[in-house]
Design an enzyme around this catalytic site. Structure first.
Site, PDB file in Angstrom:
ATOM      1  N   GLY A 164       2.734  60.861  66.906  1.00 43.38           N
ATOM      2  CA  GLY A 164       4.112  61.259  66.621  1.00 43.38           C
ATOM      3  C   GLY A 164       4.193  62.180  65.402  1.00 43.38           C
TER       4      GLY A 164
ATOM      5  CG  ASP B  10       4.363  50.114  75.643  1.00 43.42           C
ATOM      6  OD1 ASP B  10       5.047  50.949  76.239  1.00 43.42           O
ATOM      7  OD2 ASP B  10       4.853  49.287  74.840  1.00 43.42           O
TER       8      ASP B  10
ATOM      9  CB  SER C 205      14.625  54.029  58.063  1.00 42.81           C
ATOM     10  OG  SER C 205      15.675  54.956  57.975  1.00 42.81           O
ATOM     11  CB  ALA C 206      16.947  55.936  53.546  1.00 42.73           C
ATOM     12  CB  THR C 207      18.793  53.827  58.501  1.00 48.78           C
ATOM     13  OG1 THR C 207      20.017  53.667  59.193  1.00 48.78           O
ATOM     14  CG2 THR C 207      17.773  52.867  59.075  1.00 48.78           C
TER      15      THR C 207
ATOM     16  CE1 TYR D 166      14.652  53.857  64.053  1.00 47.17           C
ATOM     17  CE2 TYR D 166      16.308  54.477  62.434  1.00 47.17           C
ATOM     18  CZ  TYR D 166      14.988  54.395  62.822  1.00 47.17           C
ATOM     19  OH  TYR D 166      14.002  54.828  61.970  1.00 47.17           O
TER      20      TYR D 166
ATOM     21  CE  LYS E 239      12.277  52.045  61.910  1.00 46.44           C
ATOM     22  NZ  LYS E 239      10.859  52.007  62.271  1.00 46.44           N
TER      23      LYS E 239
ATOM     24  CG  ASN F 255      16.907  63.831  62.855  1.00 46.66           C
ATOM     25  OD1 ASN F 255      16.052  63.357  63.588  1.00 46.66           O
ATOM     26  ND2 ASN F 255      17.742  63.064  62.169  1.00 46.66           N
TER      27      ASN F 255
ATOM     28  NE  ARG G 169      22.267  62.007  55.322  1.00 39.74           N
ATOM     29  CZ  ARG G 169      23.584  61.964  55.122  1.00 39.74           C
ATOM     30  NH1 ARG G 169      24.087  62.260  53.935  1.00 39.74           N
ATOM     31  NH2 ARG G 169      24.401  61.620  56.104  1.00 39.74           N
TER      32      ARG G 169
ATOM     33  NE  ARG H 190      25.245  62.772  62.510  1.00 40.12           N
ATOM     34  CZ  ARG H 190      23.978  63.101  62.312  1.00 40.12           C
ATOM     35  NH1 ARG H 190      23.321  63.806  63.219  1.00 40.12           N
ATOM     36  NH2 ARG H 190      23.363  62.760  61.204  1.00 40.12           N
TER      37      ARG H 190
HETATM   38  P1  NAD Z   1       8.015  59.911  66.560  1.00 39.17           P
HETATM   39  O1  NAD Z   1       8.861  59.529  67.719  1.00 39.17           O
HETATM   40  O2  NAD Z   1       7.582  61.328  66.442  1.00 39.17           O
HETATM   41  O3  NAD Z   1       6.702  58.993  66.533  1.00 39.17           O
HETATM   42  C1  NAD Z   1       6.721  57.657  66.997  1.00 39.17           C
HETATM   43  C2  NAD Z   1       5.553  57.495  67.969  1.00 39.17           C
HETATM   44  O4  NAD Z   1       5.551  56.149  68.446  1.00 39.17           O
HETATM   45  C3  NAD Z   1       5.664  58.416  69.188  1.00 39.17           C
HETATM   46  O5  NAD Z   1       4.464  59.157  69.316  1.00 39.17           O
HETATM   47  C4  NAD Z   1       5.870  57.464  70.365  1.00 39.17           C
HETATM   48  O6  NAD Z   1       5.239  57.935  71.540  1.00 39.17           O
HETATM   49  C5  NAD Z   1       5.251  56.175  69.836  1.00 39.17           C
HETATM   50  N1  NAD Z   1       5.804  54.934  70.411  1.00 39.17           N
HETATM   51  C6  NAD Z   1       7.111  54.561  70.483  1.00 39.17           C
HETATM   52  N2  NAD Z   1       7.194  53.343  71.053  1.00 39.17           N
HETATM   53  C7  NAD Z   1       5.934  52.935  71.334  1.00 39.17           C
HETATM   54  C8  NAD Z   1       5.377  51.782  71.928  1.00 39.17           C
HETATM   55  N3  NAD Z   1       6.137  50.783  72.398  1.00 39.17           N
HETATM   56  N4  NAD Z   1       4.043  51.692  72.046  1.00 39.17           N
HETATM   57  C9  NAD Z   1       3.241  52.687  71.593  1.00 39.17           C
HETATM   58  N5  NAD Z   1       3.710  53.817  71.035  1.00 39.17           N
HETATM   59  C10 NAD Z   1       5.045  53.942  70.916  1.00 39.17           C
HETATM   60  O7  NAD Z   1       8.778  59.437  65.240  1.00 39.17           O
HETATM   61  P2  NAD Z   1       8.478  59.768  63.709  1.00 39.17           P
HETATM   62  O8  NAD Z   1       9.555  60.632  63.203  1.00 39.17           O
HETATM   63  O9  NAD Z   1       7.072  60.158  63.520  1.00 39.17           O
HETATM   64  O10 NAD Z   1       8.741  58.316  63.092  1.00 39.17           O
HETATM   65  C11 NAD Z   1       7.691  57.403  62.868  1.00 39.17           C
HETATM   66  C12 NAD Z   1       8.280  56.111  62.338  1.00 39.17           C
HETATM   67  O11 NAD Z   1       8.989  56.372  61.146  1.00 39.17           O
HETATM   68  C13 NAD Z   1       9.266  55.437  63.292  1.00 39.17           C
HETATM   69  O12 NAD Z   1       9.075  54.039  63.206  1.00 39.17           O
HETATM   70  C14 NAD Z   1      10.611  55.839  62.728  1.00 39.17           C
HETATM   71  O13 NAD Z   1      11.604  54.877  63.032  1.00 39.17           O
HETATM   72  C15 NAD Z   1      10.315  55.867  61.240  1.00 39.17           C
HETATM   73  N6  NAD Z   1      11.221  56.748  60.494  1.00 39.17           N
HETATM   74  C16 NAD Z   1      11.369  58.052  60.870  1.00 39.17           C
HETATM   75  C17 NAD Z   1      12.243  58.884  60.162  1.00 39.17           C
HETATM   76  C18 NAD Z   1      12.461  60.326  60.578  1.00 39.17           C
HETATM   77  O14 NAD Z   1      13.461  60.911  60.146  1.00 39.17           O
HETATM   78  N7  NAD Z   1      11.578  60.933  61.359  1.00 39.17           N
HETATM   79  C19 NAD Z   1      12.934  58.369  59.064  1.00 39.17           C
HETATM   80  C20 NAD Z   1      12.749  57.040  58.699  1.00 39.17           C
HETATM   81  C21 NAD Z   1      11.881  56.226  59.429  1.00 39.17           C
HETATM   82  C1  WQD Z   2      21.337  65.123  57.812  1.00 39.67           C
HETATM   83  C2  WQD Z   2      22.657  65.781  57.407  1.00 39.67           C
HETATM   84  C3  WQD Z   2      24.448  65.398  58.971  1.00 39.67           C
HETATM   85  C4  WQD Z   2      22.738  67.643  62.298  1.00 39.67           C
HETATM   86  C5  WQD Z   2      18.855  60.260  60.279  1.00 39.67           C
HETATM   87  C6  WQD Z   2      18.888  58.800  60.649  1.00 39.67           C
HETATM   88  C7  WQD Z   2      18.109  57.994  59.652  1.00 39.67           C
HETATM   89  C8  WQD Z   2      16.699  58.554  59.475  1.00 39.67           C
HETATM   90  C9  WQD Z   2      16.686  60.037  59.247  1.00 39.67           C
HETATM   91  C10 WQD Z   2      15.197  57.353  60.862  1.00 39.67           C
HETATM   92  C11 WQD Z   2      23.882  64.885  57.648  1.00 39.67           C
HETATM   93  C12 WQD Z   2      24.088  66.876  58.915  1.00 39.67           C
HETATM   94  C13 WQD Z   2      22.933  67.051  61.077  1.00 39.67           C
HETATM   95  C14 WQD Z   2      23.579  68.721  62.697  1.00 39.67           C
HETATM   96  C15 WQD Z   2      24.729  68.550  60.592  1.00 39.67           C
HETATM   97  N1  WQD Z   2      15.910  58.370  60.643  1.00 39.67           N
HETATM   98  N2  WQD Z   2      23.906  67.499  60.226  1.00 39.67           N
HETATM   99  N3  WQD Z   2      24.528  69.139  61.811  1.00 39.67           N
HETATM  100  O1  WQD Z   2      21.695  61.318  59.458  1.00 39.67           O
HETATM  101  O2  WQD Z   2      20.601  61.564  57.185  1.00 39.67           O
HETATM  102  O3  WQD Z   2      19.404  60.417  58.986  1.00 39.67           O
HETATM  103  O4  WQD Z   2      17.479  60.688  60.248  1.00 39.67           O
HETATM  104  O5  WQD Z   2      15.118  56.356  60.229  1.00 39.67           O
HETATM  105  O6  WQD Z   2      18.098  56.696  60.123  1.00 39.67           O
HETATM  106  O7  WQD Z   2      20.244  58.370  60.661  1.00 39.67           O
HETATM  107  O8  WQD Z   2      19.688  62.852  59.139  1.00 39.67           O
HETATM  108  O9  WQD Z   2      19.077  65.095  59.912  1.00 39.67           O
HETATM  109  O10 WQD Z   2      20.668  63.717  61.308  1.00 39.67           O
HETATM  110  O11 WQD Z   2      21.463  64.636  59.141  1.00 39.67           O
HETATM  111  O12 WQD Z   2      25.599  68.956  59.828  1.00 39.67           O
HETATM  112  O13 WQD Z   2      23.460  69.258  63.802  1.00 39.67           O
HETATM  113  O14 WQD Z   2      22.851  66.942  58.256  1.00 39.67           O
HETATM  114  O15 WQD Z   2      25.824  65.222  59.107  1.00 39.67           O
HETATM  115  O16 WQD Z   2      24.805  65.145  56.613  1.00 39.67           O
HETATM  116  P1  WQD Z   2      20.478  61.526  58.669  1.00 39.67           P
HETATM  117  P2  WQD Z   2      20.177  64.104  59.968  1.00 39.67           P
END
Ligand code: NAD
Ligand code: WQD
Length: 331
Positions: free
Chosen positions: A10, A58, A124-126, A148, A152, A198, A230, A290
């Site tokens: 990923g 999986d 996540s910061a979420t 989601y 977490k 995003n 952000r 949003r």
């Molecule tokens: P991503 O979707 O690119 O990577 C996740 C990977 O997990 C994918 O390759 C997917 O195929 C695999 N996967 C999902 N479910 C699976 C399962 N049941 N078995 C095996 N593989 C599985 O996402 P990412 O952005 O690289 O995020 C990685 C982690 O970080 C996630 O847990 C996500 O929730 C967390 N996270 C991401 C963000 C972000 O903004 N990208 C922010 C905070 C936290």
């Molecule tokens: C960033 C800013 C939007 C899209 C999300 C998840 C969070 C974490 C990270 C996993 C916000 C604005 C966005 C667009 C816009 N993921 N925006 N137009 O919402 O901070 O966080 O991803 O854990 O859980 O909620 O990130 O990139 O979606 O948005 O104006 O088309 O951009 O409103 O202010 P977010 P984001």
């Protein structure tokens, strides 16, 4: 000894695999490829010269996971695998709870049965919900607004309970802020399916002409320019945070760290920086807020710096330039 990287093909996982391989760490990847492509292995090999061992498996497949632990000498797991789309999680809570929570339960059960007790979890910061103030510290109250985020939060609690029950376990919870950008090769990066949720992948697809314009969700927040703020962090800095986190795995119990830059950056800042570093105009329209969005979210990242010696070093210019470099090389 090997590190098992779940979700290693990923977005964040692939950058972390590159970082670990470049630091000489042997890794094994587990991914079911539901949100990534097998070609990522070729790209990791092109960047590092090493092709990591890969299992298409999986987290819900207990037998498949047992085989991975049986066949490899795994002492640490970095657990990225999970579903991550906020909107989709509202529509499909069962799938999200099953995949993320049952998947993690299967993983930690398999770890325990194979005497593997060190785990780094992608949180996540979420989990801070609507924070009472910024910057956000690790001891702020926790809450969530969507399934989601709830996965977490629940997984964090499960891992805390596990460490209370079994003092052989050591767990690091890393709360990521907003990872953007890509490896300088342009081979790996954030490549969501369909219309991106995003901000940065949306911006790069507007830049490419695939999408006509960006919707800026709200310009009436109580922020300097009215748009959302952000903590955008370069994915390679985030990747390096995982290597630094290995240090905390010598402590028993749970350790929690924010991984962010500590800087608040607005949506308009992103647009302006992207336009300046790429020379490409991003047409945008102001759209309604949003639902579920908060005005400001950025980290106090001092705990990770103080305890792990980790700090984000890459700036916004590099984040935007590398995101565009990746997008322009991929379909
Ligand atoms: P991503 O979707 O690119 O990577 C996740 C990977 O997990 C994918 O390759 C997917 O195929 C695999 N996967 C999902 N479910 C699976 C399962 N049941 N078995 C095996 N593989 C599985 O996402 P990412 O952005 O690289 O995020 C990685 C982690 O970080 C996630 O847990 C996500 O929730 C967390 N996270 C991401 C963000 C972000 O903004 N990208 C922010 C905070 C936290
Ligand atoms: C960033 C800013 C939007 C899209 C999300 C998840 C969070 C974490 C990270 C996993 C916000 C604005 C966005 C667009 C816009 N993921 N925006 N137009 O919402 O901070 O966080 O991803 O854990 O859980 O909620 O990130 O990139 O979606 O948005 O104006 O088309 O951009 O409103 O202010 P977010 P984001």
């Amino acid at each position: 000894m090997s590190v098992l990287v779940t979700g290693g093909t990923g977005y964040i996982g692939s950058h972390t695999c590159v970082d670990f391989i470049e630091k000489g760490q042997d890794i094994v990847i587990l991914d079911n490829l539901c949100n990534s492509k097998i070609e990522v292995l070729d790209y990791i090999e092109q960047i590092t010269g090493i092709r990591p061992k890969f299992y298409q498996c999986d987290l819900l497949d207990k037998e498949g996971m047992k085989k991975i632990f049986d066949e490899n000498d795994i002492d640490t797991v970095i657990h990225f695998a999970g579903l991550k789309a906020v909107g989709e999680s509202v529509a499909k809570p069962i799938e999200y709870y099953k995949n993320n929570i049952t998947g993690t339960l299967n993983l930690i059960e398999e770890m325990r049965d194979h005497n593997c007790f060190k785990l780094v979890f992608s949180s996540s910061a979420t989990v801070y919900g609507k924070p009472k103030s910024v910057p956000i510290k690790e001891d702020f109250p926790l809450s969530t607004t969507n399934p989601y985020g709830t996965t977490k939060l629940y997984i964090e609690q499960i891992l805390k309970d596990l460490c209370v029950a079994d003092d052989r376990f050591s767990v690091v919870l890393l709360r990521y802020f907003n990872p953007i950008g890509a490896h300088s090769s342009g081979l790996i990066g954030d490549n969501p399916n369909g219309i991106p949720n995003n901000l940065m992948p949306y911006v790069t697809r507007v830049a490419k002409g695939v999408l006509p314009h960006l919707n800026v969700f709200g310009n009436d927040y109580e922020t300097a320019d009215g748009t959302g703020v952000r903590d955008f962090i370069h994915v390679l800095d985030l990747a390096a945070g995982h290597y630094a986190a290995l240090k905390a795995l010598s402590n028993p119990g749970v350790s929690i760290y924010n991984l962010g830059t500590g800087n608040g950056v607005s949506v308009l800042d992103i647009i302006n920086t992207f336009e300046r570093v790429t020379g490409i105009k991003i047409p945008y329209q102001i759209a309604p807020r949003r639902p579920g969005d908060i005005a400001e979210c950025f980290a106090d990242a001092s705990k990770a710096e103080f305890e792990l010696g980790w700090k984000a070093t890459r700036g916004l210019d590099e984040m935007c330039a590398s995101a565009w470099n990746f997008e322009s090389k991929h379909s």
